[in-house]
Structure formats: structure tokens, C-alpha cells
Design a protein around this motif. Structure first.
Motif, PDB file in Angstrom:
ATOM      1  N   ARG A  70     -17.319  10.096   3.460  1.00  0.00           N
ATOM      2  CA  ARG A  70     -16.544   9.453   4.528  1.00  0.00           C
ATOM      3  C   ARG A  70     -15.055   9.575   4.282  1.00  0.00           C
ATOM      4  O   ARG A  70     -14.273   9.617   5.226  1.00  0.00           O
ATOM      5  N   GLU A  71     -14.654   9.606   2.996  1.00  0.00           N
ATOM      6  CA  GLU A  71     -13.234   9.751   2.717  1.00  0.00           C
ATOM      7  C   GLU A  71     -12.735  11.106   3.174  1.00  0.00           C
ATOM      8  O   GLU A  71     -11.564  11.287   3.477  1.00  0.00           O
ATOM      9  N   ALA A 125      -7.679   1.248  -0.484  1.00  0.00           N
ATOM     10  CA  ALA A 125      -8.930   0.490  -0.453  1.00  0.00           C
ATOM     11  C   ALA A 125     -10.029   1.276  -1.160  1.00  0.00           C
ATOM     12  O   ALA A 125     -10.826   0.714  -1.903  1.00  0.00           O
ATOM     13  N   PHE A 126     -10.058   2.597  -0.942  1.00  0.00           N
ATOM     14  CA  PHE A 126     -11.070   3.430  -1.586  1.00  0.00           C
ATOM     15  C   PHE A 126     -10.895   3.393  -3.088  1.00  0.00           C
ATOM     16  O   PHE A 126     -11.851   3.267  -3.852  1.00  0.00           O
ATOM     17  N   LYS A 138     -13.576  -0.100  -2.290  1.00  0.00           N
ATOM     18  CA  LYS A 138     -14.148  -0.534  -1.008  1.00  0.00           C
ATOM     19  C   LYS A 138     -14.758   0.661  -0.290  1.00  0.00           C
ATOM     20  O   LYS A 138     -14.339   1.793  -0.465  1.00  0.00           O
ATOM     21  N   LYS A 139     -15.690   0.385   0.576  1.00  0.00           N
ATOM     22  CA  LYS A 139     -16.341   1.458   1.328  1.00  0.00           C
ATOM     23  C   LYS A 139     -15.977   1.343   2.782  1.00  0.00           C
ATOM     24  O   LYS A 139     -15.776   0.263   3.298  1.00  0.00           O
ATOM     25  N   ARG A 140     -15.926   2.475   3.420  1.00  0.00           N
ATOM     26  CA  ARG A 140     -15.570   2.487   4.835  1.00  0.00           C
ATOM     27  C   ARG A 140     -16.778   2.230   5.693  1.00  0.00           C
ATOM     28  O   ARG A 140     -17.908   2.434   5.287  1.00  0.00           O
ATOM     29  N   LYS A 164      -3.349   3.025   3.382  1.00  0.00           N
ATOM     30  CA  LYS A 164      -4.028   1.740   3.225  1.00  0.00           C
ATOM     31  C   LYS A 164      -5.502   1.967   2.899  1.00  0.00           C
ATOM     32  O   LYS A 164      -6.054   1.352   1.994  1.00  0.00           O
ATOM     33  N   THR A 165      -6.142   2.872   3.646  1.00  0.00           N
ATOM     34  CA  THR A 165      -7.549   3.158   3.373  1.00  0.00           C
ATOM     35  C   THR A 165      -7.688   3.867   2.049  1.00  0.00           C
ATOM     36  O   THR A 165      -8.665   3.663   1.313  1.00  0.00           O
ATOM     37  N   ARG A 224      -5.668  10.864   4.438  1.00  0.00           N
ATOM     38  CA  ARG A 224      -5.967   9.542   4.976  1.00  0.00           C
ATOM     39  C   ARG A 224      -4.671   8.747   5.050  1.00  0.00           C
ATOM     40  O   ARG A 224      -3.665   9.149   4.478  1.00  0.00           O
ATOM     41  N   ASP A 225      -4.704   7.594   5.747  1.00  0.00           N
ATOM     42  CA  ASP A 225      -3.518   6.744   5.647  1.00  0.00           C
ATOM     43  C   ASP A 225      -3.629   5.945   4.363  1.00  0.00           C
ATOM     44  O   ASP A 225      -4.709   5.665   3.867  1.00  0.00           O
ATOM     45  N   ASP A 273       0.812  -1.218   0.000  1.00  0.00           N
ATOM     46  CA  ASP A 273       0.000   0.000   0.000  1.00  0.00           C
ATOM     47  C   ASP A 273       0.840   1.259   0.000  1.00  0.00           C
ATOM     48  O   ASP A 273       0.470   2.242  -0.596  1.00  0.00           O
TER      49      ASP A 273
END
Lengths: 774, 445, 126
Positions: free
Chosen positions: B130-131, A753-754, A758-760, A749-750, A746-747, A720
Motif C-alpha cells: 500500500r505504501e 505514520a508508516f 501504522k497501517k493505511r 505525514k503518511t 507519499r506525503d 511531520d
């Protein structure tokens, strides 16, 4: 009476012919020494080898292009980023200065030789000079024929060649020559008692200090020699003159080198020389005073005074060492005495492959037949036991110990082995080649005492390589005739025998020639196959026998050079630092100098931690690219996964709470990279970088690591925080780019994922008060 | 005919009220994405206000593919207003990933204004928010406040007094009409609070407003979207040179119908235009024009400084003036800091405004350590553009001939060495002169 | 090496033996040393005093700058040992140990060594 009838010449013709032959022989030896070091240049190209020479080459380039003053003050901002390196004060400048001088001389003569060629061919050139210096030194021990043998031995012995092939541009290239010549001048100074030679020894010692860190060997060998001579009761004013001149001028001169600085008066490695110096002054003073007063009592008291002050001086040195006024032995030298010390306390020293103990086969491979002639030569030294023979005995003992402790120090053993073996072989050949026949101790009183004197010119054989000295033969004959005249009175058989029979001689001589031929063949074979690889380029054989050149390293370094910004910082393990700086021309984080353990431990921590933990370290150090070596595809076993445990150990030395070595082993204690690998191992940055996308090469079946011989899990690692930038042709060098921070804070990794869709998870407001009672 | 007349009047009014001419620092083209249910004429005053500032408006529906937001990886528009809160799906070039990509482009960032409808934000917008660190309450729970509502029966229409700040230039004072949802902000430092919910408000279903409170009480106060912590209008500045985004929880804030309530005029139009001004990088936009560093005694910058050198560092900052469209030097910043860093800051000092307009300078002595240092200026304040500058220089130790020489404490040593040399010369002379003694002795013996 | 003419008598206590031995020593020195060697000895004494003075200054007052101390003190020590070696090579009592060094060659060596020493001293001094 002679065994063989030989032609007669006048003495002056013989001496001239002898000198001419010696000069020709030395020139041929130098030629052999130089040409046997050129295999790498012929097989591959004129390139700098290994790792350390690349730094020396960069420094020499700076010297050649910008001059000596700039080189002396050079601050390198691209090494050890961001600490930088003050190169002027942290290197031994002798090697670069020598190359610079040669380069300038050649250019002054309008020979535009490129600096790279000067650097590549410096070591072979100096090996010819080393052969000459060894000849001079062995000539002092025995005679010219032994000297010539020693010269050819050291010219082609693999123990010396391994560090002085063309392309191995390292300090040892000129250091061994300086070692030999310093020792020779010291022996001359001792023999003559001359302050001139003593000062010359000091000047060459200064050159040696400027050239190699192993100068401490000379710093302790000469005092040890002087001390043993004192213990043997052989104090003389010649010893005093030579040693004092060498120590006083040499120590002051050695402090001129900035890297050495004040060490000669502040560290334990140099205290032996100071101690012996003081002892010599005391003994000389007492000797002079003694010569004025004959009183027995006074002399006894003087002796006691001497012993007491000697002991007091020794205790003072010990006391100062204990109170740390004098620095104790540094780790590098201490690990020679306590071999388990480095592994526990200084893992960096223990991890270098050259610092491992020597295996037995290495002695034979590097020295062939010399290794068993060597003890014979040392014993022969005991027979004569002049001062220079004492020196050779001490040198032999110390060098044997050090060569047994560290593979790297085979290099210091090789010269003394060559000298002692030459003495042994030369004595053997002298006995079996001598054409002089001892007189028979029978009834007729008159001996042919005049005959040996007249026969001396005729006795001399004129052979190609081995040469008998006229004076030596005459002396032997004179001694022999004296012995026979003495025995005439005693009617006892003479102790000296000769070898008469031609067949006996031929057997021994042919055997000796056969062994010499085998020696030459062995040395040439070992040089061409084992010691002539540039290690930047690997060569292997294809199934059909043709050569396959693996040039991955240069491919990757040149990719870096051509595709990254000039100030991009590259992180890799310290082995490759000099090569990256030399070939890719990019700032590096750590390199082979290994002077800052914490910085190396930081790199080790970054490599062995997970991505989330490593990323802040990488960003703090402005790292843009990470370079690793991976040999799992073609079976190259010198890769980073094999070195990984050293990274862990070094990092653990600085952060024992965060990095623990047992975490990287399986519960059973094995080092595995397949699906049994431990979590810490699978999440470490090094594992992920090595095996990223590796399973794509195997199209369906699980990936197989040819070095570890294990099958990797089906799911490869995901990255990542870094992304792959370059992988070389055989997957040996892999380069990754460090991603910048996410624009939305953001970090990564997220963020990844986005991007992948992917959704949080949704978040809810938390209460700031205690719960309401319903 | 009537709406058209009204719109012409609106233009005239706006021209009188709004600034005469206002430009954005990043470009003029605005793309407005709407959905089929909305009528653009309901927001005509807002569009007229934008046009009067010089923006070129292009309208597009979510069901259409043209005009695309970028062509061949080059953004076609400088600003986007997403006015399609109820669309279920967005076309490819307006997907959440593409919008983030457009925002993050450093060379040509696109500023985005997200406007949400009163009750339920669409799923893509929810996920995208959310992001940014913005979370919405459950569906169909608008903001309810009995204390600042327009009328008790209509508790979801609130009259609020936004705080005055330099980021909402153009909005002087007044109340605005707000009918929409609140949201929860995370602790992301890039979020800028523009308007918070009133402390007495909470989000609930307007038909069953008490249910939310009861449920939250059962779970210990968790899950109650209430209080002044909730945000209504939140700005977002993308890191290091990207665009700006703004999330507005009420579509009706921009509507013409909201410009007056019960016959009184509200400040909705001015407030909406002020929000747009911030989002489209008209106001509170700063940039670094030039960075200089040199030794105090010299005039040209150097790549290498020496330890203990006196160094002076100057930086020029200018602010974008929307009325003229020019970058004007500004000396307003009072708390800018300079860090001289090698892994960790060795020196941290204040950059004070110099005598010339727009220049800030700091003077310091280089530390005693040698190495590769960076001059780092990292100024981040909520609402303003972040200023970041990093210049790399080396600090080298003394050259071999720069050390102090001829020290007074070393005179005995100088004297000793000189006297030894002098005595040596004298001795040699004496020895050579008295050379006959040996020969004389030999003759006499 | 010629033994001295006078032989001291053994005294009863060791201290008087030492004092009488010292007197013998001084007397023997005055008689048996050639004049040129005495010049060398005077030079040696001067160097010793200069070196001791520098060492005392370093130990008692300050050792900064250390390189200047090492240079000055090293100059004294180096000159001392070179002169002592020269003395051994020239003194008739000890000359026999040097088979190939004539007194002229000894002087030339001494000058060479001293010049090299002083070169390094001045390089290190400042």
C-alpha cells in the motif's frame, strides 16, 4: 564700578587665554562624549550591536576587502533568496565609504586596525565632531559660552547616545554630525550671503544624502526657513544667494546617489524646496525690476504678478501631484502626518517598535532637565529674532511634532533641545555671573561713561567652564552706557538692572551647578543601564546577584555556521535576517531591509499556516532550515510568538482569503496558547515549532510558558514535515530542518505514520460506469 | 541425478539463448529470501539465467537471521528477491520499514523484486504494497479469465502476450503463463506499468467465481477487481536516485514448470529474466555525466552572469550498456527540457542533441530580471531513470559602467552643458580682463 | 539705491501705462546699469536661452535619457543662479546688503561654486 574686585590683564592675554580655554573645553567635551559611549565595549566586548548594523558591517567588509568599484556593483545573492539584492543601488553608501576611507588611511599609516574596530568605534568618534558642530552653530545664535554648553549637552544627552554607542554602526552615527554641520554652514551662508558657504552647504548636504534617509528633513527644513523669512518680509539678496547656491548645487549633487536617483524632481518630499526656489527667483526678479521703475502703478502690478505666479506655481505642483506625475508622499513619510495610515495599509511600518508614538517618560529619560529649559530657550529666540533664531524656532516646532509621533525621531529633536536649553541656561548664567554694575540714574549728570570702557578688562571672570566673551561684554556695556546717557535726558529709570547681591547670585549659580551635576549623573546612568546593551548578548542577574550572560543567539548562529552546508537557505522572521547573514553567513529569505512586502508575506504565510500548506512554499523557496526565537522558558518577551500576530496581519494583507486574523484568537477574542487556543493557532507552524518537545522539560506536570503566563496542553505538538535540528541552551533559538520529499512519493505525514508502524486503510477499485441495475 | 542433468542442460541452453554477458550497473550480489515451503530447485532455470549474467546468488530463509541485508548501515547486497509470499513475519532487517529504507538509500540503493503467490499475499507484504500505491484484492481471489485461460477448466492459468517495450529488453515475443493475482495501482507517478490484466479478467474465488460479480453489481460496480486497469506486473522507481522495485503477482511465472505448456515452450524464462534485468538496473539506466554552462563568447563557466547575456548550456547523458557493462553516451533522448528558474521558470527551452555523441545543448538569452537562478533539468519518463540536475548561478544587473553611453538623443544636453562651461570660462576671462573699469571709475569720481 | 531721474506720468488706461512703464524700464536699465553688470546680464541671457532650448527639446521630443536632461538643464539653472548671486554681490545698487563680501571675494566664490557645479554636471551627464 564693579561689584567684585578682579585682577586686571591686558586684552590680548585675555583673548588668547579665552581661546585656549575654549579649545581645552571642546577637547574635554569630545573626550567625555566618546568615553560615555564605550560602556558596551567595556562591559561585553567590541561587537556590532542590534540588527541593522550587521548589514552595514558586512557591506563595509566587502568595501574594505574588494575595493570601492566592487562594492558599488555588489550583487548579494544570499540576501532575499532567491531574489537577491543589488546592494550598490539600494543603500546609502556614506557610512560605509567613511569607514572605508578611515580604514585605508589607517592602513596607509601602517596602523593595522581591524575593520570591525573601525566600525565599532566610528560612532563615538563622530559624536565628538557633532559636539564641535553644535558648538559652532550655537555660537552663531548667541555666543561661545552658550556654544560650549550646547556642546556638552549634546555630547552626553541620552537621546543622541542611544543611536551612537560604540557598536551601533548605523547611519545615524554620522548623520547627526552631518545634520549639524550642514545647518551651521547654512546659517553662515545666510548671514554672510556667501556663495562659497552656500556651495559648501550643498556639498555637506550631498554627503548627508549619501549617508541617511532622513536627509529629507534638511530638504524641507531649509526651504521652510527661507519661506518663513519671506513671509516675514525679510527677503534679501543674501538669502537669495545662499539658498539658490545650496539648492542648485545640492539637488544636482544629491541625484548622484543611485538610491536617490531622480526622486528630488519627482516626489512630493522634495517639492517644497523646488517651490521655494522658484518663489525666490520670482521675488528677486521683481525686486530688481522694481528698482528701475518708480511708478506706483507698475509696482502694484508687479506685486500682483508676483502673487499670481506664486499661486499658479503652487497649483501646478498640486496638479502634477494629483495626476501622479509627481509621486505623492511615500508611506514612510505619510505615516508621520496620518498616524493611523500605516497600521491599516502598511503593517510592516507599523510593526517596527521604533515607529510607535513616544511615551511621555521617554522625553525626560532622554533629555532630563533640557526638556524644560527648551521652551525657555525658544522664547529667548523670539526676543532677538535674527534670521538664525527664526531657524531655531522652526526647527524646534517641527522636531517636537515629529518626536511626538515616532520614538525614533527623538534623535532629531535632541540637537535643537540642546541648543535652545544652552541658550536659556547661558542667558541665566550670564545675568547672574556678570560682575558689571549699572550706573545709578541719579542727580549728577555726568555718568561714569568712561568707567565701563576701562572696567571691561577687569570685569571678566575667569571660570573653568563658562567663559564670557570680551566683545560681548563691551557691547553690552556700550549699549548700557548709551541707555544711561539717553535716560539722563529723560530722567526715567533704565530698563537694564544688574544683580548685586552675592547671596542672590550664589543661590542661583549653585542651583544651576547642582542641576548640571544631576544632568551628568542622569545621562551617565541612563547610558550605562539602558542604552549600552548589545542586544546580541543578554545579561541578567542570578538569585545570588552575579551576572548571568545569555549568549543563545551567537551559539545558534555559530551552530548554523559550522554545521550546515555553505548554501543552506535559512528562513526566519525578517528581524533576524541581518544577524543571520552577518554571524551565520548563510543565505536568508527575508531580512531587515523589508523592501519586498510579498516575500515577507510569503514567510508570514508559511509560519502561520499548517504544515501541509507551508511545505510546498518551503520547497519552492529551497528552504533548508527554519529559525525561530522562543522565550517561554526564561521569560524573554521579544520572541516570535509575541510577534506572531504581525506575521498573520502581513500575510493577510496579501492573501486575505487564506489567512484571517480572527481565526487565531479564541471565540472570546483572546490570544491564547493553552488548550483554549484556536485550531488555526494550534496547527500553525510557528506554534508547533515553538512548543515542540517543550513539555519534556517539565517531566510530568504541564508545561508553563513564562512569557504568556499560560499553561500548555499536556499533549505537545507533533511535526511531520520538519524535524528539530538545534535548540540553544535556554531554548531561545530553535532551528528546524525541512525534510526532503519522500522517496516513495507519499506525503510526509503518511510516510511518518508508516515509519511509526501504522497501517493505511485499504482502497478498492471504483466503478467507471453507472451502477448496474440488479 | 535427473534434475541435475536438466539443470546443466538448462545452463547450456541459457548460454545459447541469453546474452553472452550482462551486468547490472549497481552491483552483483543478490539475496534471495525464501520460505520453508518453496523448493529452490523448482526455479532452477531462473537462477541459472541470473548466474549466467554474472550475479552472485545467496539464499536465505525468512526464519534465518543471516546473512543480514546491511552491516553497520552499509548495505551488503545490491539486489533482493523476496520469494517468500506466505511468511507471516519477517526478521527485523527485512521488515517493511527496513526494506523501504534500503530502497531509498541514495548512495547505495538496493533493488527489490517482490514476488507474490497465487492466492493470498501475506499481511506484511500487503501493508508494504500500500505504501507503493498497490492494493490487492481480498484473500484467495486469484485472477480468472475464461478467454485467455489455458483451458476452460483451469481458468486461473492464463496465457498472456506481454507488450514489447524497451524496458523488457531480452524478451522478443511470445506468450507467458500467468497464474496469480492482480492488483490495483494508484495514481502515483512513480509506478511503471509492465503488464496489465486482460480486459476480460476478474479476480474471484475459483470455487465460486460468480459471487464476486454479483456482489459488485449490488454495490454499483464498486469493488469488482476486473478489467484491463488491473495490473499484474508493476515496476516502481524510487525518487531521485534510489533503487527500483517490482511487484510480480505470480510466483509461478518464474517456475521451471511454466517454461512449457502442453509441449509448447513459453517465453516465461526470457520474460522473467527481462523483468529481473529492469529491476536490477541493467536496462533503461541513464545518468548525467557532466553539466557545462558558459557565455557563448567565453570558454569558462561563471558564477555570475549578467542580464541579457547569451548563455549556452550543455549536458552529457550516458546509458548503461548491460552487454559490456560500460556507460555509453546516448543521444536518443528527444524531449529533454531545460528550465532557467527563479521560483518559477523564466525560460523553458528544449535541449537538443548536439553534434557530439551524448551531448545536448541549449542556447538562450538570460532574462531581464536579476536574481539567483537555477539551471534545472528534470527528465522523468516511465521506466527510465530520472535525470535531475540543478545548478545555481546569479544573474546580476548591469554594472555602473556597462550602460550605453553617448546616446544620440542626448546631444542637445551635452551641447547645453558644454556650452555653459565654455561660456563660463569666457565670462571669467572677460571679467578679469575688464577689471580696470572699477578702478578707473573710482579715480575719475 | 538711487531712484531713477525720470518719473513716468500716470496714463489713463492700464495697457498704455504698462507699455510706457516698460519703456521707462528699458531706458532706466540702459542708464543706471554699469557696463560690467551688463556683461553679467548678457551671460545670464545666454544661459536662459540654452536652458529654455533644452527644456523645450525634453518636453516636445523625448526625455530619454533623463539623467542627461537633468544634468544639462541643471547646469543651466545652476550657472544662472550663481551668476545672479554674483550680480547681486557686485552691483553697486545691491552691494550694501553684503557686509563682508568684497567684489573680489564674490568672484572667487562664484568660480568655486561654478566649478563644483560643473563637476557634478559632468558626473551626472553620461
Amino acid at each position: 564700578m564693579t561689584v567684585l574686585k578682579l585682577p586686571t590683564f591686558s586684552p590680548s592675554t585675555l583673548t588668547n587665554a579665552a581661546s585656549l580655554l575654549r579649545i581645552l573645553a571642546l577637547a574635554a567635551i569630545a573626550g567625555a562624549a566618546i568615553s560615555s559611549r564605550l560602556f558596551a565595549v567595556v562591559n561585553f566586548e567590541s561587537i556590532i550591536h542590534e540588527f541593522d548594523p550587521w548589514f552595514n558591517y558586512r557591506a563595509t567588509r566587502v568595501l574594505a576587502s574588494q575595493g570601492f568599484t566592487e562594492f558599488w556593483n555588489w550583487f548579494d545573492p544570499t540576501a532575499w533568496y532567491p531574489l537577491g539584492r543589488v546592494v550598490g543601488g539600494t543603500i546609502y553608501p556614506g557610512l560605509m565609504a567613511t569607514s572605508g576611507v578611515i580604514y585605508n588611511i589607517l592602513h596607509a599609516l601602517h596602523l593595522p586596525v581591524d575593520i570591525r574596530n573601525v566600525c565599532v568605534l566610528l560612532a563615538p568618534g563622530f559624536s565628538g565632531l557633532t559636539a564641535w558642530a553644535t558648538y559652532m552653530l550655537t555660537k552663531e545664535l548667541k555666543d561661545e559660552s552658550a556654544g560650549l554648553l550646547a556642546a556638552i549637552f549634546i555630547g552626553i544627552a541620552p537621546g543622541y547616545i542611544s543611536r551612537s554607542v560604540a557598536g551601533s554602526y548605523d547611519n545615524e552615527a554620522i548623520a547627526i554630525f552631518l545634520l549639524m554641520i550642514t545647518f551651521y554652514i547654512w546659517i553662515r551662508a545666510l548671514k554672510d550671503g556667501s556663495v562659497l558657504y552656500g556651495t559648501l552647504a550643498a556639498v555637506f548636504y550631498y554627503y548627508m544624502v549619501a549617508a541617511w534617509g532622513g536627509y529629507a528633513f534638511i530638504t524641507n527644513m531649509i526651504p521652510l526657513h527661507a519661506f518663513v523669512l519671506l513671509l516675514m518680509g525679510r527677503f534679501s539678496h543674501r538669502l537669495y544667494s545662499a539658498y539658490s547656491a545650496w539648492y542648485a548645487v545640492g539637488t544636482l549633487a544629491s541625484m548622484q546617489v543611485p538610491f536617490v536617483g531622480f526622486q528630488p524632481v519627482q516626489t512630493s518630499e522634495h517639492m517644497a524646496a523646488l517651490g521655494v526656489f522658484g518663489l525666490l527667483q520670482l521675488i528677486a526678479f521683481v525686486e530688481i525690476v522694481r528698482s528701475y521703475v518708480a511708478s506706483k502703478q507698475f509696482q502694484v502690478m508687479l506685486r500682483w504678478f508676483l502673487v499670481a505666479s506664486g499661486i499658479a506655481g503652487g497649483l501646478a505642483i498640486v496638479g502634477l501631484t494629483i495626476t501622479k506625475t509627481i509621486a505623492p508622499w511615500t508611506g514612510r513619510f505619510y505615516s508621520l502626518w496620518d498616524t493611523g495610515y500605516a497600521k491599516k495599509y502598511i503593517p510592516i511600518i507599523a510593526s517596527v517598535s521604533e515607529h510607535q508614538p513616544t511615551a511621555w517618560p521617554a522625553f525626560f529619560m532622554d533629555l532630563h532637565m533640557l526638556i524644560f529649559l527648551f521652551p525657555a530657550g525658544v522664547i529667548l529666540c523670539f526676543k532677538e529674532l535674527r534670521e538664525e533664531h527664526v531657524f531655531v524656532i522652526i526647527y524646534a516646532v517641527m522636531a517636537s511634532y515629529f518626536a511626538g509621533v515616532m520614538v525614533r525621531l527623538m534623535l532629531t529633536l535632541t540637537p535643537v533641545v540642546c541648543m535652545a536649553a544652552a541658550i536659556a541656561l547661558s542667558s541665566l548664567l550670564d545675568t547672574y555671573l556678570s560682575v558689571e554694575e549699572p550706573a545709578r540714574p541719579d542727580s549728577n549728570g555726568v555718568d561714569e561713561t568712561s568707567a565701563p570702557g576701562a572696567d571691561v578688562p577687569a570685569e571678566v571672570t575667569v571660570s573653568k567652564k563658562k567663559k564670557k566673551d570680551v566683545a560681548a561684554a563691551a557691547a553690552a556695556a556700550a549699549a548700557h552706557s548709551a541707555a544711561t546717557t539717553a535716560t539722563k535726558a529723560k530722567t526715567k529709570p533704565s530698563a537694564t538692572y544688574g544683580i548685586f547681591g552675592l547671596d542672590t547670585r550664589l543661590v542661583v549659580i549653585v542651583n544651576a551647578i547642582f542641576m548640571l551635576v544631576m544632568f551628568v549623573l542622569h545621562c551617565t546612568w541612563v547610558t550605562s543601564s539602558a542604552y549600552s546593551s548589545p542586544s546580541v548578548v543578554l545579561a541578567s542577574r542570578r538569585p545570588d546577584g552575579s551576572q548571568n550572560i545569555i549568549d543563545d543567539f551567537r551559539e545558534a548562529y555559530y551552530w548554523l555556521r559550522q554545521n550546515t552546508p555553505q548554501d543552506a537557505v535559512v528562513m526566519s522572521w525578517w528581524d533576524y535576517g541581518y544577524q543571520i547573514a552577518g554571524m551565520a553567513d548563510r543565505p536568508t529569505l527575508v531580512d531587515n531591509n523589508t523592501w519586498n512586502n510579498t516575500h515577507i508575506a510569503t514567510v508570514g504565510k508559511a509560519m502561520s499556516s499548517s504544515e501541509e500548506v507551508s511545505y510546498p512554499i518551503l520547497r519552492k523557496h529551497d528552504v533548508d532550515y527554519i529559525l525561530i526565537i522562543f522565550g517561554g522558558l526564561i521569560g524573554y518577551s521579544g520572541d516570535d510568538i509575541n510577534k506572531f500576530l504581525w506575521m498573520v496581519r502581513i500575510a493577510q494583507g496579501v492573501w486575505p482569503d487564506e489567512i484571517k486574523e480572527p481565526n487565531y484568537f479564541t471565540p472570546r477574542g483572546e490570544y491564547k496558547v493553552d488548550d483554549q487556543a484556536s485550531e488555526a493557532m494550534k496547527n500553525s507552524l510557528m506554534y508547533k515549532m515553538s512548543y515542540y518537545r517543550f513539555n519534556e522539560l517539565f517531566s510530568g506536570s504541564p508545561a508553563f510558558d513564562r512569557v504568556r503566563n499560560q499553561q500548555l496542553p499536556r499533549e505537545g505538538p507533533k511535526l511531520d514535515y520538519i524535524e528539530e535540528a538545534f535548540t540553544s541552551e535556554n531554548w531561545i533559538v530553535r532551528i528546524y530542518e525541512v525534510k526532503k520529499e519522500d522517496p516513495l512519493g507519499r506525503d510526509l505525514k503518511t510516510a511518518n505514520a508508516f515509519d511509526g508502524g501504522k497501517k493505511r486503510k485499504p482502497s478498492k477499485p471504483t466503478s467507471r460506469r453507472r451502477a448496474l441495475t440488479a | 541425478m535427473q534434475p541435475r542433468l536438466l539443470s546443466w542442460l538448462g545452463i547450456a541452453l541459457t548460454l545459447l539463448v541469453a546474452p553472452a554477458w550482462a551486468k547490472s550497473s549497481t552491483g552483483d550480489k543478490v539475496l534471495i529470501v525464501t520460505d520453508a515451503k518453496l523448493e529452490m530447485s523448482d526455479y532452477s532455470q531462473f537462477w541459472d539465467g541470473l548466474r549466467s549474467r554474472g550475479y552472485e546468488l545467496t539464499f536465505r530463509k525468512t526464519s534465518e537471521d543471516e546473512p543480514a541485508t546491511s552491516a553497520f548501515d552499509v548495505p551488503s547486497f545490491s539486489h533482493i528477491i523476496l520469494l517468500a509470499p506466505s511468511a507471516k513475519t519477517y526478521p527485523q532487517d527485512l521488515s517493511p520499514q527496513s526494506l523501504v529504507h534500503l530502497l531509498s538509500d541514495r548512495t547505495q540503493p538496493t533493488n527489490i523484486l517482490f514476488v507474490l503467490q497465487p492466492s493470498t499475499p501475506s499481511v506484511p507484504l500487503r501493508d508494504l504494497a500500500r505504501e507503493f500505491g498497490i492494493s490487492f484484492p481480498p484473500p484467495a481471489t486469484p485472477l480468472i479469465d475464461y478467454f485467455s485461460a489455458v483451458s476452460p477448466a483451469n481458468a486461473t492459468s492464463l496465457l498472456l502476450s506481454p507488450p514489447l517495450s524497451q524496458h523488457t529488453a531480452g524478451f522478443e515475443s511470445g506468450k507467458i503463463l500467468y497464474h496469480g493475482i492482480s492488483h490495483l495501482r494508484s495514481s502515483n507517478p512513480l509506478l511503471v506499468n509492465f503488464l496489465n490484466a486482460p480486459p476480460t479478467s476478474y479476480a474471484a474465488d475459483p470455487l465460486e467465481p460468480a459471487d464476486a460479480v454479483v456482489e459488485a453489481a449490488a454495490s454499483g460496480g464498486e469493488g469488482l477487481w476486473a478489467g484491463g486497469r488491473m495490473g499484474l506486473v508493476t515496476g516502481f522507481e524510487v525518487l531521485l536516485g534510489g533503487g527500483r522495485a517490482m511487484w510480480v503477482g505470480s510466483l509461478d511465472l518464474f517456475a521451471d514448470a511454466a517454461t512449457s505448456i502442453d509441449g509448447e515452450a513459453t517465453a516465461n524464462n526470457a520474460y522473467a529474466l527481462a523483468l529481473a534485468a529492469w529491476t536490477f538496473q541493467e536496462t533503461s539506466v541513464l545518468r548525467i555525466d557532466a553539466v557545462e554552462h558558459r557565455r557563448i563568447s567565453e570558454s569558462a563557466p561563471r558564477e555570475q552572469y549578467r542580464i541579457k547575456d547569451e548563455i549556452i548550456y550543455r549536458i552529457h547523458v550516458s546509458k548503461f550498456d548491460p552487454t559490456t557493462g560500460e556507460w555509453v553516451p546516448t543521444s536518443e533522448i528527444e524531449d529533454m527540457q531545460l528550465e532557467f528558474t527563479m521560483l518559477d521558470p523564466h525560460i523553458r527551452t528544449a535541449l537538443k542533441p548536439a553534434s557530439e555523441e551524448g551531448w545536448y545543448e541549449a542556447q538562450f538569452m538570460a532574462p531581464d530580471r536579476h536574481g539567483v537562478f537555477k539551471f534545472i533539468v528534470d527528465w522523468r519518463r516511465k521506466g527510465y531513470t530520472a535525470l535531475h540536475s540543478s545548478t545555481t548561478v546569479s544573474v546580476v544587473p548591469f554594472r555602473h559602467n556597462e550602460y550605453p553611453r553617448f546616446l544620440s538623443s542626448a546631444w542637445p544636453y551635452y551641447l547645453g552643458a558644454l556650452s555653459t562651461s565654455a561660456a563660463f570660462v569666457l565670462f571669467c576671462a572677460l571679467w578679469l580682463l575688464g577689471g580696470d573699469e572699477e578702478a578707473k571709475k573710482k579715480k575719475t569720481q | 539705491m538711487a531712484p531713477p531721474k525720470k518719473v513716468s506720468t500716470t496714463a489713463s488706461s492700464s495697457t498704455s501705462a504698462i507699455t510706457s512703464a516698460l519703456q521707462d524700464l528699458v531706458q532706466s536699465y540702459k542708464e543706471n546699469t554699469p557696463k560690467r553688470v551688463k556683461i553679467i546680464d548678457a551671460f545670464l541671457l545666454f544661459i536662459v536661452l540654452s536652458g529654455v532650448a533644452q527644456f523645450v527639446y525634453c518636453a516636445l521630443i523625448t526625455n530619454y535619457p533623463f539623467n542627461a536632461f537633468l544634468a544639462g538643464f541643471g547646469s543651466s539653472i545652476g550657472q544662472f543662479v550663481l551668476t545672479a548671486a554674483f550680480r547681486a554681490q557686485v552691483n553697486p545698487a545691491t552691494r550694501s546688503q553684503f557686509t563682508i563680501i568684497s567684489p573680489e571675494r564674490a568672484f572667487a566664490d562664484f568660480c568655486f561654486g561654478s566649478i563644483v557645479l560643473h563637476f557634478f554636471v559632468y558626473n551626472f551627464l553620461g
